[in-house]
Enzyme design. Structure first.
Site, mmCIF file in Angstrom:
data_model
loop_
_atom_site.group_PDB
_atom_site.id
_atom_site.type_symbol
_atom_site.label_atom_id
_atom_site.label_comp_id
_atom_site.label_asym_id
_atom_site.label_seq_id
_atom_site.Cartn_x
_atom_site.Cartn_y
_atom_site.Cartn_z
ATOM 1 N N HIS A 1 1.004 -1.058 -0.213
ATOM 2 C CA HIS A 1 -0.289 -0.234 0.314
ATOM 3 C C HIS A 1 0.492 1.386 -0.053
ATOM 4 C CE1 HIS A 1 0.347 1.311 4.142
ATOM 5 N NE2 HIS A 1 0.215 -0.210 4.299
ATOM 6 N N ASP B 1 6.204 1.962 6.874
ATOM 7 C CA ASP B 1 4.789 1.141 6.813
ATOM 8 C C ASP B 1 3.712 1.960 6.060
ATOM 9 O OD1 ASP B 1 1.962 0.513 7.033
ATOM 10 O OD2 ASP B 1 1.722 0.737 8.918
ATOM 11 N N GLU C 1 -4.594 1.468 2.445
ATOM 12 C CA GLU C 1 -5.304 0.673 3.013
ATOM 13 C C GLU C 1 -5.111 0.930 4.616
ATOM 14 O OE1 GLU C 1 -2.707 -2.665 5.254
ATOM 15 O OE2 GLU C 1 -2.773 -0.377 5.460
ATOM 16 N N GLU C 2 -4.753 2.271 5.498
ATOM 17 C CA GLU C 2 -5.039 2.479 6.514
ATOM 18 C C GLU C 2 -6.081 2.677 7.117
ATOM 19 O OE1 GLU C 2 -1.950 2.001 8.442
ATOM 20 O OE2 GLU C 2 -0.279 2.400 7.170
ATOM 21 N N ASP D 1 4.615 -6.238 3.671
ATOM 22 C CA ASP D 1 3.774 -5.052 4.503
ATOM 23 C C ASP D 1 5.327 -4.859 5.611
ATOM 24 O OD1 ASP D 1 2.374 -3.561 5.786
ATOM 25 O OD2 ASP D 1 0.582 -3.895 5.475
ATOM 26 N N HIS E 1 3.511 3.152 12.544
ATOM 27 C CA HIS E 1 2.664 4.154 12.927
ATOM 28 C C HIS E 1 3.970 5.323 14.108
ATOM 29 C CE1 HIS E 1 -0.552 2.749 11.648
ATOM 30 N NE2 HIS E 1 -0.446 2.227 10.887
#
Length: 331
Positions: free
Chosen positions: A64, A166, A196-197, A219, A305
């Site tokens: 992603h 990410d 995606e998130e 990922d 994150h």
């Protein structure tokens, strides 16, 4: 270790592209891959689809393009900005971070007075862009604008530390695979997905349209190698991780075993991953139409994150190598 294009990796992770606005990184990737593919197009939702044609089975590879962010919800009379999350945002990580908007405006995340860190929630935080009034702030920022963590990319001969690994690291791996793939009987779709998130949305539409015979997502995954971390059999630098389970998928034995067999056959280090939270694009793809045998090749990452996600370059190199060995086989 493979000769990776580290300049490209730096540019990819430094490119502003939050969920719902992946245009900049999409254009960067499109320019990078156009000479290596038989077909390059974007679908109605914004997924970038890069096809390497073959006569065999349809293989969908997914990573992603989007990154987490903060969306403006309100600007007060003094020019301070309130926000909501776009994806998984931690208040503790976000407090005191620098953030950058699409137009280049930079701000700092501040906090109301609180008596305890236990009281730290997103609604206690605000963004300060240095404005002294609502009118001044509105010259640069509007309701609905999104900012992302703003931090220098740090890289040595061992690791990379950056925001947006990410999942730009997955996108980078797919580019490296495409450029290095000499021959394959498989009909391969490299899908750089959007959103995606916020719920693997791009993967759902791409999986439905392509209707692959098999799918592999790239990922990041968590590690269990920092002091007093939650026990997990994944370490930085010990190889890419073959996923067995996360909250979105029980990986298909066919795909899981294919990865393991090729890793062992070619003496490529790998780990086995059981993630007790989270999900990936494969979680959406494996449920499309009549179902798609799907798996995930994960890149161990510390501090996911955050503005300082950490990944080992040897894990990236081995993920590329393993993927090439898999795709050279008739699936």
């Amino acid at each position: 270790m493979r000769n990776l294009n580290l300049d490209l990796l730096k540019r990819i992770v430094a490119t502003y592209s939050p969920s719902g606005n992946e245009t900049r990184v999409c254009e960067l990737i499109k320019e990078e891959v156009k000479d290596y593919a038989d077909e390059v197009y974007t679908d109605p939702l914004g997924n970038l689809i890069v096809r390497k044609k073959g006569q065999g089975k349809k293989v969908l590879l997914a990573g992603h393009m989007d990154q987490i962010g903060l969306m403006v919800t309100y600007i007060d009379d003094k020019g301070f900005i309130r926000f909501t999350n776009v994806g998984g945002i931690s208040p503790a990580v976000t407090f005191s971070q620098r953030v950058i908007f699409e137009n280049g405006t930079i701000g700092v995340v501040g906090c109301e007075k609180i008596d305890s860190l236990k009281d730290l929630t997103l609604d206690k935080l605000f963004i300060d862009i240095g404005a002294s009034s609502k009118e001044e702030a509105e010259e640069k920022i509007s309701i609905g604008d999104i900012c992302v963590y703003y931090s220098e990319v740090i890289m040595d001969d061992k690791n990379i530390i950056a925001p947006a690994l990410d999942d730009r690291i997955g996108c980078f791996i797919m580019i490296e695979i495409l450029k290095s793939l000499k021959a394959s009987e498989n009909d391969i779709y490299f899908v750089f997905t959007v959103q995606e998130e916020v719920g693997t949305r791009g993967a759902k539409t791409a999986g439905y349209a392509i209707e692959p015979d098999i799918a592999i997502s790239y990922d990041v995954t968590a590690t269990g190698d920092t002091p007093k971390s939650k026990p997990m059999a994944v370490k930085l630098g010990d190889g890419p991780a073959v996923k067995i389970k996360d909250n979105s998928i029980l990986c298909h034995p066919k795909v899981k075993n294919l990865m393991i067999e090729q890793a062992e056959k070619n003496s490529i280090p790998y780990q086995l991953e059981v993630l007790e939270f989270g999900g990936t694009d494969s979680g959406a793809i494996h449920l499309t139409r009549a179902g798609v045998p799907s798996g995930v090749l994960s890149i161990p990452s510390r501090y996911i994150h955050s503005d300082c996600e950490m990944v080992s370059l040897i894990d990236v190199s081995n993920a590329v190598e393993l993927s090439l060995r898999i795709l050279e086989e008739e699936i």
